[in-house]
Design a protein around this motif. Structure first.
Motif, short mmCIF file in Angstrom:
data_model
loop_
_atom_site.label_atom_id
_atom_site.label_comp_id
_atom_site.label_asym_id
_atom_site.label_seq_id
_atom_site.Cartn_x
_atom_site.Cartn_y
_atom_site.Cartn_z
N LEU A 136 22.18 0.72 67.47
CA LEU A 136 21.84 -0.65 67.07
C LEU A 136 20.40 -0.76 66.61
O LEU A 136 20.13 -1.23 65.49
N PHE A 137 19.46 -0.35 67.45
CA PHE A 137 18.08 -0.76 67.21
C PHE A 137 17.24 0.24 66.44
O PHE A 137 16.22 -0.14 65.85
N VAL A 138 17.61 1.53 66.42
CA VAL A 138 16.99 2.41 65.43
C VAL A 138 17.45 1.99 64.04
O VAL A 138 16.67 1.94 63.09
N THR A 139 18.73 1.63 63.94
CA THR A 139 19.26 1.13 62.67
C THR A 139 18.56 -0.15 62.26
O THR A 139 18.00 -0.24 61.15
N TRP A 140 18.60 -1.16 63.10
CA TRP A 140 18.07 -2.47 62.74
C TRP A 140 16.54 -2.51 62.72
O TRP A 140 15.93 -3.27 61.98
N ALA A 165 31.33 -10.56 66.85
CA ALA A 165 30.99 -11.55 67.87
C ALA A 165 30.15 -10.94 68.98
O ALA A 165 29.14 -11.52 69.41
N VAL A 166 30.55 -9.78 69.48
CA VAL A 166 29.85 -9.17 70.61
C VAL A 166 28.48 -8.63 70.18
O VAL A 166 27.49 -8.78 70.91
N LEU A 167 28.40 -8.03 69.01
CA LEU A 167 27.10 -7.54 68.55
C LEU A 167 26.14 -8.70 68.31
O LEU A 167 24.94 -8.60 68.63
#
Length: 542
Positions: free
Chosen positions: A218-222, A69-71
């Motif tokens: 989060l954003f290097v992954t995504w 939910a939070v992510l």
């Protein structure tokens, strides 16, 4: 023709979702969401935010837990072009309320399972509250591919603020650090390429959302198309089990994870066979920690990186050679942190503001933020430097791209790299001598019975007293003093020591020096007696 770098955090994620909709984006608490599903989940939450608030909010705060939910809510804020400010439910509600108010948050989002503060100290802190259920958010992501109702067109740009994080302020008021999307683009592109992040990679998520290395999580992954594997609350106590059980390929954490795990007996050698890359940030990485981690995952590369929040997560990097026999020796037995990223400008300045091989690291360039949320906090944190000399920024006149950010960290050039020596505020005067606490800590760590060491300076009337806090096997004070005096000038030898089972950590996993200092105000310290036979202090100044 080179493809353009996405302009915003949402654009990084959305590009991957368009390219790899069926690749797994997120694993958390037994739930797996593909990129297509996570995008629908985020847009579902974004639509709920608009409906609850009556319009698209410009500033969103989230209760920073590692739930679906939070992510999804974090991504939802980015989808709406809002500035996102996380708050930690483990922090005092009074501090969180201050952060929410300083950030100007219009909406506060929480997982319904972690919303205690919304009923207590945060009640009424924002115009709109939204409580989410992870199961409902997951179901929305897995629903038929239909557009979420009520969503405005995406309109954020590179100059918009992506997030605001708050660091401790010397006045007791947290300092807000706004990071714009254009600060993030170079950082994400560099790290996705450096670590080969793409579909099939499985990345760790060890950092709380209030700590900016979580932006890497989060954003290097995504941005690269990998899978973010969220650990359960207990799993980080056994990081090697977490890596092995979930086939983690890329690890990112603070170094203290290694020391705590070793003390708990949770570093089984050779078990982390899936791991390809290990990156450490947040505090000095000692060679003892690096060797212990290399034994866990001998096939994984080990890198040490450094950077303050104001310079967008990290601005330096150093990769250890694969063969430990080729690891470079350093003056304080810690792994180098540098060089600085090649697309950033930096200087090392001595106390007089002159370029030197040892001094304060100052950095400018695309990752440098534009100034604190409160411009009054900018005074003394920037400087300009040219052929005429160095001029500290006093708050008068515009803050420009030509200004360097003062990191407050001391570094030394050694063998072409940068070694982190400690904070400038960890430099103290003892009997008129300038003393680096980090140098004493490095000497203590070389003792065969000591694992970790922190040295603090306590005011005792008109004097400053050094106290060493140690982990490992207990060591008698007097023999330890004699051992140190063979390695340090007398004025640098602590007079008192305290043995601890473990060093306390703050919520970001760093050694909690303020707590140690507060604890040392109690009288039950092991006294070593005077550093020399007559209580005097002798030796040359550094």
């Amino acid at each position: 023709m080179t493809e353009a770098t996405p302009a915003t955090l949402w654009a990084w994620f959305d590009r991957t979702a368009a390219r790899h909709p069926d690749e797994p984006a997120l694993e958390a608490a037994g739930t797996v969401l593909t990129y297509g599903e996570l995008r629908r989940a985020a847009e579902h939450v974004a639509a709920r935010l608009v409906a609850a608030h009556g319009s698209a909010p410009r500033r969103v705060s989230v209760m920073a837990t590692r739930s679906v939910a939070v992510l999804a809510a974090y991504l939802a804020g980015q989808r709406l072009g809002a500035t996102v400010t996380p708050v930690n439910p483990g922090f005092p509600a009074e501090r969180n309320r201050m952060i929410v108010e300083l950030s100007g948050a219009e909406v506060l989002v929480a997982d319904a399972a972690d919303a205690v503060q919304l009923d207590g100290g945060l009640a009424g802190a924002v115009p709109t509250e939204l409580r989410l259920d992870s199961a409902e958010v997951t179901a929305a992501g897995r629903a038929a591919d239909t557009a979420a109702p009520g969503l405005p067109a995406y309109a954020a740009g590179p100059d918009d603020v992506a997030y605001v994080l708050f660091t401790s302020g010397s006045t007791g008021r947290p300092k807000g650090v706004p990071i714009r999307h254009r600060n993030l683009g170079p950082y994400l592109a560099h790290n996705i390429a450096r670590y080969g992040i793409g579909p099939g990679c499985r990345t760790s998520h060890t950092f709380d959302l209030t700590f900016d290395p979580s932006v890497f999580d989060l954003f290097v992954t995504w941005g690269g198309g990998a899978t973010l594997v969220v650990p359960g609350r207990a799993e980080l106590l056994s990081p090697v089990d977490y890596i092995a059980d979930h086939a983690i390929t890329h690890w990112f954490s603070v170094p203290s994870v290694v020391s705590i795990s070793a003390q708990l007996g949770n570093l089984p050698a050779g078990r982390a066979t899936s791991l390809r890359s290990s990156v450490f940030i947040g505090e000095q990485l000692s060679y003892d920690q690096a060797r212990a981690w290399h034994a866990v995952a001998p096939g994984a590369a080990i890198e040490n990186v450094y950077g303050p929040t104001e310079l967008t997560v990290a601005c330096t990097e150093f990769a250890l050679p694969a063969d430990p026999r080729r690891w470079p020796a350093t003056s304080n037995d810690t792994v180098p942190v540098g060089p600085v990223y090649p697309f950033l400008d930096h200087l090392v300045l001595d106390e007089d503001g002159r370029p030197a091989d040892e001094g304060e690291l100052v950095v400018r360039g695309s990752q440098r933020f534009d100034g604190y949320l409160d411009p009054a906090d900018d005074r003394g944190r920037f400087l300009s430097h040219d052929e005429r000399g160095t001029l500290p920024y006093d708050g008068d006149g515009p803050l420009t791209a030509e200004h360097y950010y003062r990191t407050g960290d001391r570094v030394r050039r050694e063998d072409g790299g940068l070694v982190h020596l400690g904070r400038l505020d960890n430099q103290v005067k003892i009997r008129g001598y300038r003393v680096e606490l980090g140098e004493i800590e490095a000497a203590l760590r070389r003792h065969p019975d000591i694992d970790q060491a922190v040295v603090v300076a306590l005011g005792r009337g008109d004097e400053t007293e050094l106290v060493g806090c140690l982990t490992g096997a207990p060591v008698e004070p007097q023999p330890l003093v004699r051992w140190l005096r063979k390695r340090l000038p007398v004025h640098m030898v602590p007079r008192r020591f305290r043995h601890l089972d473990t060093l306390p950590l703050n919520p970001n996993g760093k050694i909690d020096r303020p707590r140690i200092t507060a604890d040392l105000q109690t009288p039950d310290l092991a006294a070593a007696g005077p550093a020399d036979g007559n209580g005097g202090h002798h030796g040359a100044s550094r």
